[in-house]
Design a protein around this motif. Sequence first.
Motif, PDB file in Angstrom:
ATOM      1  N   VAL A 130     -17.297  -2.430   0.129  1.00  0.00           N
ATOM      2  CA  VAL A 130     -15.770  -2.268   0.522  1.00  0.00           C
ATOM      3  C   VAL A 130     -15.101  -2.397  -0.737  1.00  0.00           C
ATOM      4  O   VAL A 130     -15.517  -3.402  -1.931  1.00  0.00           O
ATOM      5  CB  VAL A 130     -15.491  -3.328   1.355  1.00  0.00           C
ATOM      6  CG1 VAL A 130     -13.778  -3.147   1.712  1.00  0.00           C
ATOM      7  CG2 VAL A 130     -16.249  -3.205   2.743  1.00  0.00           C
TER       8      VAL A 130
ATOM      9  N   ILE B  64      -6.241  -1.633   6.851  1.00  0.00           N
ATOM     10  CA  ILE B  64      -7.263  -0.548   6.121  1.00  0.00           C
ATOM     11  C   ILE B  64      -6.853   0.931   7.011  1.00  0.00           C
ATOM     12  O   ILE B  64      -6.712   1.970   6.464  1.00  0.00           O
ATOM     13  CB  ILE B  64      -8.727  -0.903   6.604  1.00  0.00           C
ATOM     14  CG1 ILE B  64      -8.973  -2.139   5.462  1.00  0.00           C
ATOM     15  CG2 ILE B  64      -9.673   0.204   6.398  1.00  0.00           C
ATOM     16  CD1 ILE B  64     -10.377  -2.767   5.534  1.00  0.00           C
TER      17      ILE B  64
ATOM     18  N   SER C  33      -9.055  -3.296  -0.782  1.00  0.00           N
ATOM     19  CA  SER C  33      -8.995  -3.371   0.462  1.00  0.00           C
ATOM     20  C   SER C  33      -9.677  -4.680   1.219  1.00  0.00           C
ATOM     21  O   SER C  33      -8.953  -5.307   2.097  1.00  0.00           O
ATOM     22  CB  SER C  33     -10.023  -2.194   0.937  1.00  0.00           C
ATOM     23  OG  SER C  33      -9.471  -1.066   0.727  1.00  0.00           O
TER      24      SER C  33
ATOM     25  N   VAL D 203       0.745  -1.225  -0.039  1.00  0.00           N
ATOM     26  CA  VAL D 203       0.118  -0.087   0.034  1.00  0.00           C
ATOM     27  C   VAL D 203       0.969   1.285   0.127  1.00  0.00           C
ATOM     28  O   VAL D 203       0.372   2.320  -0.142  1.00  0.00           O
ATOM     29  CB  VAL D 203      -1.035   0.007   1.248  1.00  0.00           C
ATOM     30  CG1 VAL D 203      -1.905  -1.159   1.260  1.00  0.00           C
ATOM     31  CG2 VAL D 203      -0.003   0.024   2.561  1.00  0.00           C
TER      32      VAL D 203
ATOM     33  N   THR E 260     -10.665  -0.581  -7.063  1.00  0.00           N
ATOM     34  CA  THR E 260     -11.743   0.399  -6.441  1.00  0.00           C
ATOM     35  C   THR E 260     -13.233  -0.131  -6.653  1.00  0.00           C
ATOM     36  O   THR E 260     -14.223   0.475  -6.347  1.00  0.00           O
ATOM     37  CB  THR E 260     -11.665   1.674  -7.285  1.00  0.00           C
ATOM     38  OG1 THR E 260     -11.949   1.729  -8.417  1.00  0.00           O
ATOM     39  CG2 THR E 260     -10.224   2.365  -6.578  1.00  0.00           C
TER      40      THR E 260
ATOM     41  N   LYS F 248      -3.850   2.378   5.124  1.00  0.00           N
ATOM     42  CA  LYS F 248      -4.474   2.996   3.873  1.00  0.00           C
ATOM     43  C   LYS F 248      -5.346   4.358   4.065  1.00  0.00           C
ATOM     44  O   LYS F 248      -5.278   5.287   3.178  1.00  0.00           O
ATOM     45  CB  LYS F 248      -5.427   2.110   2.843  1.00  0.00           C
ATOM     46  CG  LYS F 248      -4.714   0.886   2.571  1.00  0.00           C
ATOM     47  CD  LYS F 248      -5.696  -0.293   1.891  1.00  0.00           C
ATOM     48  CE  LYS F 248      -6.793   0.288   0.845  1.00  0.00           C
ATOM     49  NZ  LYS F 248      -5.990   0.825  -0.304  1.00  0.00           N
TER      50      LYS F 248
END
Length: 407
Positions: free
Chosen positions: A242, A137, A246, A13, A236, A140
């Motif tokens: 979600v 998460i 992720s 990430v 995405t 991120k």
Amino acid sequence: MIMIANLQYGWSVFVAPMQHAHNWAVTSIQVAFTIFVALETWATPVNALICDRIGPRFGPRLVMGAGGILVAAGWVLDAYTSSLTALYIGGALTGFGAGAIYCVSVGTAVKWFPDRRGLATGLVAAGFGAGAALTIIPIKMHIAAYGYESAFLLFGLIQGGVVLVASQFIRHPNPGEVKAVAGGASKQSLRSYTSKEVLGSWVFWVLYVCDVLMCAGGLVVTANLVSIANSHNISTVMILGVATLSLALVFANVMNGVARPLFGWIADQIGLPKTMMIGFSLGAVAYFCLFMFGGIPAAFVLCTGLVFFCWGNIFSLFPAMCTNLFGTKYATTNASLLYTAKGTAALLVPLASIVTRITGSWDSVLLVATVINVIAVFVVGLILTPAAKKFQSDEVAADAALVAKVA
């Protein structure tokens, strides 16, 4: 172990933000990851030797505590770096520190629990495998809100600080405190082999080659999971509210952690070689499914989780088998020697990025990983299992000859 999980499993990430901020090539950034893995593995015998030499009470505390300090220092340096050279130094610091923490943790598990060595090692290794699921998460989100530099700084200090405190509660058993176990699905050596003897044993090198084969594919996917998702344009895409990437990152780390104690427990029941063959066969299926269905968001999440599930088992199975073969007294050092296989496999990570850039997709890399897993199944069944049996038979014969000579 949970506190060093992000150093490997959260790395992906940070790659894109660093590339965007400095216009560095992804292959150049991934050199830092290779340095981290190389030192996290190749330096562990040094850390383990220091730990064993200092002694069971203070050795683990001092080595692991120093590892916590180095882990914090590495990410703090990454937070302020503006050059690739400094990034590589940060990778070296975190690698050496993580190696110290990892070798002490695994060495502690294999020494304290001889009757459940696979499960104990798996539970400890699960911290490293699944620990990033707790923070991936938040990291991120922190990067999105405050930048990757702030994330490196904050989480680096937290992770290193927790390790430094926790390390002061670790010790190894004193001589005679834990008795060897004669029964069980896997035969355990009653003799402890020195590192020199281990390196001179051909069965160790068969085990080492098999470990390299299994580490390679998992490291490539670990370092490039974000890039693989981006290549399918699904990062995405929302699944149950979600983002696909992720969800995949969290699910993969959970499955990685679950696999380690689960396969360790299975090994305690049916033996290590059989468990290895089952895990490696499932790994071949996992990589092939990711190759076939990775472009579908839900399938990407499931296949990635299966890849990490089948890869994570090696970090409980190989240390347990090494200790079963070569004894407990020098188990921290000997397991660390075997763990360097991960560093050898890390050399293939930049190569995978180059192949992908030439071919334009990750398909060829995933197919190679599939084939490697198939090869590993045959190596275990046709080479490693007979080699281990012969080594143990030779040990029994040598002990009988010594008793006869004394008599």
